[in-house]
Enzyme design. Sequence first.
Site, mmCIF file in Angstrom:
data_model
loop_
_atom_site.group_PDB
_atom_site.id
_atom_site.type_symbol
_atom_site.label_atom_id
_atom_site.label_comp_id
_atom_site.label_asym_id
_atom_site.label_seq_id
_atom_site.Cartn_x
_atom_site.Cartn_y
_atom_site.Cartn_z
ATOM 1 N N HIS A 60 0.840 -1.217 0.000
ATOM 2 C CA HIS A 60 0.000 0.000 0.000
ATOM 3 C C HIS A 60 0.863 1.250 0.000
ATOM 4 O O HIS A 60 1.513 1.578 0.991
ATOM 5 C CB HIS A 60 -0.919 0.017 1.228
ATOM 6 C CG HIS A 60 -1.925 1.126 1.184
ATOM 7 N ND1 HIS A 60 -3.280 0.906 1.030
ATOM 8 C CD2 HIS A 60 -1.788 2.464 1.261
ATOM 9 C CE1 HIS A 60 -3.920 2.055 1.014
ATOM 10 N NE2 HIS A 60 -3.033 3.029 1.157
ATOM 11 N N HIS A 62 1.467 5.435 -2.100
ATOM 12 C CA HIS A 62 0.980 6.511 -2.983
ATOM 13 C C HIS A 62 2.197 7.170 -3.626
ATOM 14 O O HIS A 62 2.811 8.064 -3.045
ATOM 15 C CB HIS A 62 0.189 7.557 -2.192
ATOM 16 C CG HIS A 62 -1.066 7.017 -1.600
ATOM 17 N ND1 HIS A 62 -2.311 7.180 -2.202
ATOM 18 C CD2 HIS A 62 -1.275 6.279 -0.485
ATOM 19 C CE1 HIS A 62 -3.229 6.569 -1.454
ATOM 20 N NE2 HIS A 62 -2.630 6.018 -0.417
ATOM 21 N N GLN A 155 -9.662 9.597 -4.976
ATOM 22 C CA GLN A 155 -9.354 10.275 -3.712
ATOM 23 C C GLN A 155 -10.490 11.192 -3.237
ATOM 24 O O GLN A 155 -10.772 11.270 -2.045
ATOM 25 C CB GLN A 155 -8.066 11.095 -3.880
ATOM 26 C CG GLN A 155 -7.718 12.023 -2.737
ATOM 27 C CD GLN A 155 -7.158 11.303 -1.523
ATOM 28 O OE1 GLN A 155 -5.992 10.932 -1.503
ATOM 29 N NE2 GLN A 155 -7.981 11.112 -0.501
ATOM 30 N N HIS A 213 -9.363 1.966 0.207
ATOM 31 C CA HIS A 213 -9.173 2.636 1.487
ATOM 32 C C HIS A 213 -10.522 2.503 2.189
ATOM 33 O O HIS A 213 -11.542 2.945 1.648
ATOM 34 C CB HIS A 213 -8.860 4.111 1.280
ATOM 35 C CG HIS A 213 -7.472 4.379 0.793
ATOM 36 N ND1 HIS A 213 -7.018 3.979 -0.432
ATOM 37 C CD2 HIS A 213 -6.436 5.018 1.399
ATOM 38 C CE1 HIS A 213 -5.746 4.360 -0.562
ATOM 39 N NE2 HIS A 213 -5.378 4.989 0.537
ATOM 40 N N GLU A 216 -10.992 4.493 7.204
ATOM 41 C CA GLU A 216 -9.786 5.134 7.748
ATOM 42 C C GLU A 216 -10.233 6.275 8.654
ATOM 43 O O GLU A 216 -10.128 7.466 8.307
ATOM 44 C CB GLU A 216 -8.882 5.631 6.620
ATOM 45 C CG GLU A 216 -7.506 6.065 7.138
ATOM 46 C CD GLU A 216 -6.581 6.581 6.045
ATOM 47 O OE1 GLU A 216 -6.988 6.606 4.863
ATOM 48 O OE2 GLU A 216 -5.449 6.975 6.374
ATOM 49 N N ASP A 312 2.449 3.297 2.858
ATOM 50 C CA ASP A 312 1.394 4.273 2.582
ATOM 51 C C ASP A 312 1.951 5.618 2.106
ATOM 52 O O ASP A 312 1.650 6.050 0.998
ATOM 53 C CB ASP A 312 0.493 4.467 3.822
ATOM 54 C CG ASP A 312 -0.863 5.074 3.478
ATOM 55 O OD1 ASP A 312 -1.130 5.298 2.280
ATOM 56 O OD2 ASP A 312 -1.659 5.318 4.396
HETATM 57 FE FE FE2 Z 1 -3.375 5.157 1.377
#
Ligand code: FE2
Length: 433
Positions: A60, A62, A155, A213, A216, A312
Amino acid sequence: MFDLIIRHATLPDDQSQMSIAITGNQIAEVEPDAVLAAAKAAHEIDAQGQLVSPAFVDAHFHLDSALRYGQPRINQSGTLLEGIHLWGELKPTLSQDAIVQTATRYCQWAVANGLLAIRSHVDVSDPRLLAVEALLHVRQTLKPYLDLQLVAFPQDGAKRSPGMLDQLRRALDMGVDVVGGIPHFERTAAEGAQSIRELCEIAADRGLMVDMHCDETDDPMSRHVETLAAETHRLGLTGRVTGSHLSSMHSMDNDYVNRLIPLMVQANLRVVANPLINITLQGRQDTYPKRRGMTRVPELLQAGLTVAFGQDCVMDPWYSLGSGDMLEVAHMGLHVAQMTSQFAMRDCFSAVTTSGAEVMGLTDYGLAPGARADLVLLQARDPIEAIRLRATRLVVIRGGKVIAKTPPRQAHLAWGDGQRSIDWLTNPVDQNC
Ligand code: FE2
């Protein structure tokens, strides 16, 4: 005649005095040293009893936002939501070249750290899909060095923004591998659940994996993982769906969790916790005690689910530190989840190696004949020592070729009348005075 033999290796399962023979880009044989003693190879590496592991895996990440700490400014609240707002400001200012450059730089850090497989989410909220173009380019050009798998990540919310699902489909058409989502960021819980249904249907229609996701947040009533498990089961996606973060499980009522985990098992959901980020972003509304915000890793493992740890973020609007070091991730996960037994510490090593590979669906990963020869030689004797020391990656091998080397970590002390070398190993390789 092999292309490469690594001799005197210790393997993650503690088999010692082992040899790994490689032909082309594949492992040909893994046998005790004595069995391959007479075997010849073009190149040899003496592991000196140290640990040889399959390469690290980050399930995971970005890549599009990495290495942009302080742009457009530093996240003052330290929250997920401020990070999302900052990223929203930054996105329109980025060029495709800029994303390629920083993503490539991060991948160089990763490779030097023996991290040779990364699942990166890529934001598809920008109608230009610049980040998608950029990371597809990076995936292709860096193929000799590492495997990059891309997740189409809405996102700003799949239902919140008009046209988002079409943009996500376009990203998949362009070659993005996995369907993403962010149900807890949709306008309502109902829209979050609807987004899961629609996104899982897109994945089922296209035969793709899903990685969302999910939950969270510290809100114990954020229960999208339940819908994710149900949709996985309904659409026959069992074993192909990952719930990333699942932070709210930390705060949920135990009675509810006891009913939830069997649903997750039925769907064979993969789970990715992101310990560095969860411990940093969650619990920000708490006074004391402050919640840790990481999902229930030991309980999910106990139920038989695959749980990986992800990095992440590295130096981005959400997180100011990091270096692509999966042993740092395992180290934090071990502490946050209090996974301190011998068995649990080894689980933490698996969470950044074999379990990550399972999440990504890497079928040629591992230390068996036929597997791709993506390996790392560590300055440690076993997985626990590797985590304790965040051990130096002495040699990194990609497809049978050495692509990175780092000198061993060693200090030289003036001690009494002589010199002493310190390498922090329990049983030092060279114990000289
Ligand atoms: Fe993430």
